[in-house]
Each structure stands twice: as C-alpha cells, then as structure tokens.
Design a protein around this motif. Sequence first.
Motif, PDB file in Angstrom:
ATOM      1  N   THR A  19      -1.651  -3.402  -7.639  1.00  0.00           N
ATOM      2  CA  THR A  19      -1.152  -4.595  -8.313  1.00  0.00           C
ATOM      3  C   THR A  19      -1.420  -5.807  -7.434  1.00  0.00           C
ATOM      4  O   THR A  19      -1.888  -5.680  -6.303  1.00  0.00           O
ATOM      5  N   ASP A  20      -1.068  -6.986  -7.960  1.00  0.00           N
ATOM      6  CA  ASP A  20      -1.324  -8.212  -7.197  1.00  0.00           C
ATOM      7  C   ASP A  20      -0.402  -8.371  -5.987  1.00  0.00           C
ATOM      8  O   ASP A  20      -0.422  -9.389  -5.322  1.00  0.00           O
ATOM      9  N   SER A  21       0.370  -7.338  -5.656  1.00  0.00           N
ATOM     10  CA  SER A  21       1.192  -7.372  -4.448  1.00  0.00           C
ATOM     11  C   SER A  21       0.394  -6.942  -3.225  1.00  0.00           C
ATOM     12  O   SER A  21       0.913  -6.928  -2.110  1.00  0.00           O
ATOM     13  N   VAL A  22      -0.880  -6.599  -3.434  1.00  0.00           N
ATOM     14  CA  VAL A  22      -1.752  -6.210  -2.329  1.00  0.00           C
ATOM     15  C   VAL A  22      -3.047  -7.019  -2.372  1.00  0.00           C
ATOM     16  O   VAL A  22      -3.377  -7.638  -3.383  1.00  0.00           O
ATOM     17  N   ALA A  23      -3.752  -6.990  -1.263  1.00  0.00           N
ATOM     18  CA  ALA A  23      -5.099  -7.544  -1.158  1.00  0.00           C
ATOM     19  C   ALA A  23      -5.962  -6.457  -0.519  1.00  0.00           C
ATOM     20  O   ALA A  23      -5.434  -5.530   0.104  1.00  0.00           O
ATOM     21  N   ILE A  24      -7.255  -6.576  -0.670  1.00  0.00           N
ATOM     22  CA  ILE A  24      -8.178  -5.613  -0.082  1.00  0.00           C
ATOM     23  C   ILE A  24      -9.038  -6.330   0.946  1.00  0.00           C
ATOM     24  O   ILE A  24      -9.583  -7.399   0.678  1.00  0.00           O
ATOM     25  N   SER A  25      -9.141  -5.722   2.115  1.00  0.00           N
ATOM     26  CA  SER A  25      -9.973  -6.257   3.185  1.00  0.00           C
ATOM     27  C   SER A  25     -11.149  -5.313   3.400  1.00  0.00           C
ATOM     28  O   SER A  25     -10.975  -4.091   3.456  1.00  0.00           O
TER      29      SER A  25
END
Length: 77
Positions: A19-25
Amino acid sequence: MEKITYDAMRNYILENELTDSVAISLHPDSFDDLVMDYLDINGNQIERPFEILGIEILQDSTGNVAKSNINVLDAVE
C-alpha cells in the motif's frame, strides 16, 4: 529478480499487497532499468515522484541495496 521491469514491479506490488504506506528503494542500475522500461511503455512520459500503482519508487543513495533486489521502506513518518 534478474532484471527489474515494469511488469515485474507491478506483479511484486500486487503479490505482496503493498500500500502507499511503503516506498520501494532500488539499486541505481535497477532503478535505471525500471525507468527505461517504464518510459518505453508510457510513451517517454514519467511523473514525479516516480510511482507504480501508487507506490513511490526511489533510487538508493546509501549503497545498501544490491542490484536486482527490492528494498521495501516504511513511508509513514
């Protein structure tokens, strides 16, 4: 993941129910591969911030993410 593509990233996000509670690096090389694939699919148009399915995709600047690996970051502060 050998090469991170737009389709592979979409599938990863969906399969892991992100969900938009995470980001991907991503490693800089993997990030570049993904951006180039995204540009090919979307007619050389990209939005800032760079997102896929509402998940922000970031380029790792710490040197902690290995090439072809996905690092999920908590985006809620």
